[in-house]
Design an enzyme around this catalytic site. Structure first.
Site, PDB file in Angstrom:
ATOM      1  N   PRO A 178      63.500  36.523  28.839  1.00 48.66           N
ATOM      2  CA  PRO A 178      63.477  36.712  30.666  1.00 48.66           C
ATOM      3  C   PRO A 178      62.436  36.688  31.104  1.00 48.66           C
ATOM      4  O   PRO A 178      61.262  37.141  30.556  1.00 48.66           O
ATOM      5  CB  PRO A 178      64.078  37.998  30.952  1.00 48.66           C
ATOM      6  CG  PRO A 178      64.618  38.480  29.233  1.00 48.66           C
ATOM      7  CD  PRO A 178      64.001  37.859  28.391  1.00 48.66           C
ATOM      8  N   ASN A 179      62.126  35.878  32.276  1.00 48.60           N
ATOM      9  CA  ASN A 179      60.861  35.640  33.043  1.00 48.60           C
ATOM     10  C   ASN A 179      59.884  34.878  32.415  1.00 48.60           C
ATOM     11  O   ASN A 179      58.761  34.743  33.114  1.00 48.60           O
ATOM     12  CB  ASN A 179      60.203  37.144  33.490  1.00 48.60           C
ATOM     13  CG  ASN A 179      61.222  37.999  34.102  1.00 48.60           C
ATOM     14  OD1 ASN A 179      62.075  37.407  35.315  1.00 48.60           O
ATOM     15  ND2 ASN A 179      61.465  39.081  33.744  1.00 48.60           N
ATOM     16  N   ARG A 186      53.734  34.182  37.382  1.00 45.25           N
ATOM     17  CA  ARG A 186      54.030  35.585  37.178  1.00 45.25           C
ATOM     18  C   ARG A 186      52.632  36.088  36.702  1.00 45.25           C
ATOM     19  O   ARG A 186      52.058  35.866  35.811  1.00 45.25           O
ATOM     20  CB  ARG A 186      54.858  35.587  36.212  1.00 45.25           C
ATOM     21  CG  ARG A 186      55.041  36.920  35.424  1.00 45.25           C
ATOM     22  CD  ARG A 186      56.157  36.821  34.328  1.00 45.25           C
ATOM     23  NE  ARG A 186      56.337  37.876  33.763  1.00 45.25           N
ATOM     24  CZ  ARG A 186      56.874  38.360  32.573  1.00 45.25           C
ATOM     25  NH1 ARG A 186      56.988  37.206  31.646  1.00 45.25           N
ATOM     26  NH2 ARG A 186      56.947  39.551  32.165  1.00 45.25           N
ATOM     27  N   TYR A 191      49.232  37.037  32.303  1.00 51.31           N
ATOM     28  CA  TYR A 191      49.773  35.964  31.190  1.00 51.31           C
ATOM     29  C   TYR A 191      49.068  34.653  31.537  1.00 51.31           C
ATOM     30  O   TYR A 191      49.581  33.484  30.867  1.00 51.31           O
ATOM     31  CB  TYR A 191      51.152  35.751  31.633  1.00 51.31           C
ATOM     32  CG  TYR A 191      51.961  37.064  31.482  1.00 51.31           C
ATOM     33  CD1 TYR A 191      52.175  37.522  30.042  1.00 51.31           C
ATOM     34  CD2 TYR A 191      52.545  37.716  32.501  1.00 51.31           C
ATOM     35  CE1 TYR A 191      52.864  38.579  29.922  1.00 51.31           C
ATOM     36  CE2 TYR A 191      53.290  38.939  32.451  1.00 51.31           C
ATOM     37  CZ  TYR A 191      53.287  39.494  30.997  1.00 51.31           C
ATOM     38  OH  TYR A 191      54.158  40.620  30.657  1.00 51.31           O
ATOM     39  N   ASN A 242      59.496  34.929  21.477  1.00 52.22           N
ATOM     40  CA  ASN A 242      59.097  35.994  22.414  1.00 52.22           C
ATOM     41  C   ASN A 242      60.377  36.614  23.431  1.00 52.22           C
ATOM     42  O   ASN A 242      60.611  36.008  24.238  1.00 52.22           O
ATOM     43  CB  ASN A 242      58.130  35.366  23.198  1.00 52.22           C
ATOM     44  CG  ASN A 242      57.300  36.234  24.072  1.00 52.22           C
ATOM     45  OD1 ASN A 242      57.814  37.569  24.526  1.00 52.22           O
ATOM     46  ND2 ASN A 242      56.225  35.890  25.153  1.00 52.22           N
ATOM     47  N   ALA A 245      60.801  41.142  27.934  1.00 52.45           N
ATOM     48  CA  ALA A 245      61.068  42.592  28.021  1.00 52.45           C
ATOM     49  C   ALA A 245      62.148  42.703  27.122  1.00 52.45           C
ATOM     50  O   ALA A 245      62.234  44.113  26.694  1.00 52.45           O
ATOM     51  CB  ALA A 245      61.656  42.681  29.405  1.00 52.45           C
ATOM     52  N   HIS A 248      61.629  45.571  24.372  1.00 57.66           N
ATOM     53  CA  HIS A 248      61.460  46.916  24.145  1.00 57.66           C
ATOM     54  C   HIS A 248      62.672  47.565  24.211  1.00 57.66           C
ATOM     55  O   HIS A 248      62.640  48.928  23.885  1.00 57.66           O
ATOM     56  CB  HIS A 248      60.580  47.174  25.586  1.00 57.66           C
ATOM     57  CG  HIS A 248      59.284  46.273  25.724  1.00 57.66           C
ATOM     58  ND1 HIS A 248      58.304  46.171  24.552  1.00 57.66           N
ATOM     59  CD2 HIS A 248      59.145  45.574  26.527  1.00 57.66           C
ATOM     60  CE1 HIS A 248      57.536  45.298  25.258  1.00 57.66           C
ATOM     61  NE2 HIS A 248      57.918  44.956  26.206  1.00 57.66           N
ATOM     62  N   GLU A 266      57.643  37.125  15.841  1.00 58.02           N
ATOM     63  CA  GLU A 266      57.636  37.602  17.112  1.00 58.02           C
ATOM     64  C   GLU A 266      56.243  37.563  17.791  1.00 58.02           C
ATOM     65  O   GLU A 266      55.311  37.727  17.343  1.00 58.02           O
ATOM     66  CB  GLU A 266      57.916  39.109  17.465  1.00 58.02           C
ATOM     67  CG  GLU A 266      58.139  39.616  18.596  1.00 58.02           C
ATOM     68  CD  GLU A 266      58.525  41.172  18.646  1.00 58.02           C
ATOM     69  OE1 GLU A 266      59.733  41.460  18.118  1.00 58.02           O
ATOM     70  OE2 GLU A 266      57.777  41.888  18.999  1.00 58.02           O
ATOM     71  N   HIS A 268      53.818  37.847  21.289  1.00 58.08           N
ATOM     72  CA  HIS A 268      53.557  38.307  22.837  1.00 58.08           C
ATOM     73  C   HIS A 268      52.430  37.622  23.286  1.00 58.08           C
ATOM     74  O   HIS A 268      51.365  37.550  22.342  1.00 58.08           O
ATOM     75  CB  HIS A 268      53.775  39.575  23.055  1.00 58.08           C
ATOM     76  CG  HIS A 268      55.032  40.096  22.545  1.00 58.08           C
ATOM     77  ND1 HIS A 268      56.180  40.297  23.377  1.00 58.08           N
ATOM     78  CD2 HIS A 268      55.244  40.981  21.495  1.00 58.08           C
ATOM     79  CE1 HIS A 268      56.923  40.767  22.707  1.00 58.08           C
ATOM     80  NE2 HIS A 268      56.635  41.199  21.500  1.00 58.08           N
ATOM     81  N   ILE A 269      52.455  36.985  24.597  1.00 60.61           N
ATOM     82  CA  ILE A 269      51.249  36.370  24.943  1.00 60.61           C
ATOM     83  C   ILE A 269      50.109  37.290  25.243  1.00 60.61           C
ATOM     84  O   ILE A 269      48.919  37.359  24.998  1.00 60.61           O
ATOM     85  CB  ILE A 269      51.877  35.731  26.280  1.00 60.61           C
ATOM     86  CG1 ILE A 269      52.593  34.732  26.279  1.00 60.61           C
ATOM     87  CG2 ILE A 269      50.143  35.268  27.167  1.00 60.61           C
ATOM     88  CD1 ILE A 269      53.401  34.160  27.453  1.00 60.61           C
ATOM     89  N   SER A 270      50.455  38.536  25.887  1.00 66.05           N
ATOM     90  CA  SER A 270      49.661  39.585  26.218  1.00 66.05           C
ATOM     91  C   SER A 270      49.702  40.588  25.139  1.00 66.05           C
ATOM     92  O   SER A 270      50.504  40.712  24.293  1.00 66.05           O
ATOM     93  CB  SER A 270      50.244  40.354  27.440  1.00 66.05           C
ATOM     94  OG  SER A 270      51.384  40.971  27.418  1.00 66.05           O
ATOM     95  N   ARG A 275      48.924  48.047  26.805  1.00 69.12           N
ATOM     96  CA  ARG A 275      49.638  47.898  28.070  1.00 69.12           C
ATOM     97  C   ARG A 275      50.497  49.191  28.373  1.00 69.12           C
ATOM     98  O   ARG A 275      50.101  50.287  27.682  1.00 69.12           O
ATOM     99  CB  ARG A 275      50.357  46.668  28.388  1.00 69.12           C
ATOM    100  CG  ARG A 275      49.384  45.254  28.276  1.00 69.12           C
ATOM    101  CD  ARG A 275      50.363  43.998  28.654  1.00 69.12           C
ATOM    102  NE  ARG A 275      50.837  44.038  29.892  1.00 69.12           N
ATOM    103  CZ  ARG A 275      51.787  43.295  30.333  1.00 69.12           C
ATOM    104  NH1 ARG A 275      52.315  42.472  29.272  1.00 69.12           N
ATOM    105  NH2 ARG A 275      52.391  43.486  31.593  1.00 69.12           N
ATOM    106  N   ARG A 279      55.673  49.422  26.518  1.00 71.67           N
ATOM    107  CA  ARG A 279      55.602  48.059  25.984  1.00 71.67           C
ATOM    108  C   ARG A 279      55.037  48.117  24.641  1.00 71.67           C
ATOM    109  O   ARG A 279      55.072  47.121  23.900  1.00 71.67           O
ATOM    110  CB  ARG A 279      54.623  46.999  26.624  1.00 71.67           C
ATOM    111  CG  ARG A 279      55.087  46.654  28.109  1.00 71.67           C
ATOM    112  CD  ARG A 279      54.334  45.667  28.685  1.00 71.67           C
ATOM    113  NE  ARG A 279      54.239  45.844  30.362  1.00 71.67           N
ATOM    114  CZ  ARG A 279      55.372  45.111  30.952  1.00 71.67           C
ATOM    115  NH1 ARG A 279      56.345  44.212  30.146  1.00 71.67           N
ATOM    116  NH2 ARG A 279      55.538  45.090  32.077  1.00 71.67           N
TER     117      ARG A 279
END
Ligand code: DQA
Length: 313
Positions: A178-179, A186, A191, A242, A245, A248, A266, A268-270, A275, A279
């Site tokens: 999502p997103n 965003r 990101y 990825n 959300a 989590h 897996e 994750h960009i960030s 964070r 997260r």
């Protein structure tokens, strides 16, 4: 059987050249060669023809089917199947082999067969014609492509290798949750300013340079992500995911990753570990071979390389 089974299967009428062409392909690719009739003879001490004459065709087809089950899962091999492969359509449709139908004109086949003893199903020209007419469309249906045996074995082998190559490529499914379709808009301070399209260009180019095929998928729906993961079963050799959300809290994504026998990484960009507290927890990571965080789009490239190094040799 899984997507890692890399082999080429040759089907077609008896005397269509499967064995000599198959040996040539194996030789060129440095793979092993198997001839199902030969393997049956090795195992039973009698030829398929003798089994058909003494025990009947039905009994032979059962033996043949068991042999196919063993051969079709041998990676890096070329397998020549007996002319009766059309009796095992289900097995051939399910398997992950690249199947090539070797065509040869009826009269050439008949001329090669007529002097052979031990062919109880091909005694007369009528027998051969009947088999030819009933089987040829089935061979075509079962195969990914067909090649005409013009008696130049080497050329035929080269042609088959050329046609089989795209089917033999390793495949990676890249799945974004999502997103991630909002990348570029965003939270660019987290990101970055690049879009999902930019990321796809990067991963497609990188995978392409390594001879790997990638399929890209993004969805904002948990169920669609679950279905895409399931879909990779038997069809892909690796997953780069990825879950965004969903990482989590989605036990459904975790279960889907566990359900399929496909190694996943897996990404994750960030850097989710630095964070917000929520997260820092990934419920999906335990089903993955590796987790890469905080490297931006490069994380996807690293994930592809990890899968290549560990699962695609
Ligand atoms: C993300 C991190 C997640 O926490 C977040 O919900 C995302 C993106 C990342 O790539 O950094 O949507 O997965």
């Amino acid at each position: 059987m899984n997507a890692n089974t890399r082999n080429i299967v040759l089907i077609g009428m008896p005397a269509s050249g499967k064995t000599s062409i198959g040996r040539e392909i194996a030789n060129k690719m440095n793979w092993d060669f198997y001839d199902s009739d030969e393997e049956i003879k090795k195992e039973r001490g009698v030829t398929p023809g003798e089994i058909i004459s003494t025990e009947g065709e039905e009994a032979f087809r059962k033996i043949e089917k068991e042999m196919y089950k063993k051969l079709l899962i041998i990676p890096n091999s070329v397998i020549s199947l007996g002319g009766g492969s059309v009796h095992h359509c289900e097995l051939l449709k399910e398997c992950n082999s690249v199947i090539c139908y070797i065509k040869r004109p009826f009269l050439h086949i008949y001329n090669s067969l007529k002097d052979e003893d031990n062919r109880p199903l091909c005694k007369t020209m009528e027998d051969v014609r009947r088999l030819y007419m009933t089987r040829k469309h089935l061979y075509k249906e079962l195969s990914h492509f067909s090649v005409f045996n013009n008696t130049d074995i080497e050329k035929c082998a080269d042609e088959i290798i050329r046609m089989a190559r795209p089917h033999l490529q390793f495949r990676i499914a890249i799945i974004d949750g999502p997103n991630l379709n909002m990348l570029g808009i965003r939270e660019p301070e987290i990101y970055g300013g690049e879009t999902l399209e930019d990321r796809r260009k990067l991963t497609e180019e990188y995978a392409g340079s390594k001879g790997i095929a990638v399929t890209e998928f993004q969805s904002n729906y948990e169920g669609a992500i679950v279905s895409r993961i399931q879909n990779a079963h038997f069809k892909c050799d690796g997953i780069v995911i990825n879950p965004a959300a969903l990482t989590h809290y989605s036990y459904a994504v975790l279960d889907a990753l566990k359900a399929v026998s496909v190694p996943a990484v897996e990404v994750h960009i960030s850097d989710i570990d630095t964070r917000e507290e929520f997260r820092k927890i990934s419920v999906t990571a335990p089903a993955c071979k590796k987790q890469i965080v905080g490297k931006g789009f490069e994380g996807y490239v690293e994930a592809i390389q990890y899968l290549i190094d560990n699962y695609m040799e």
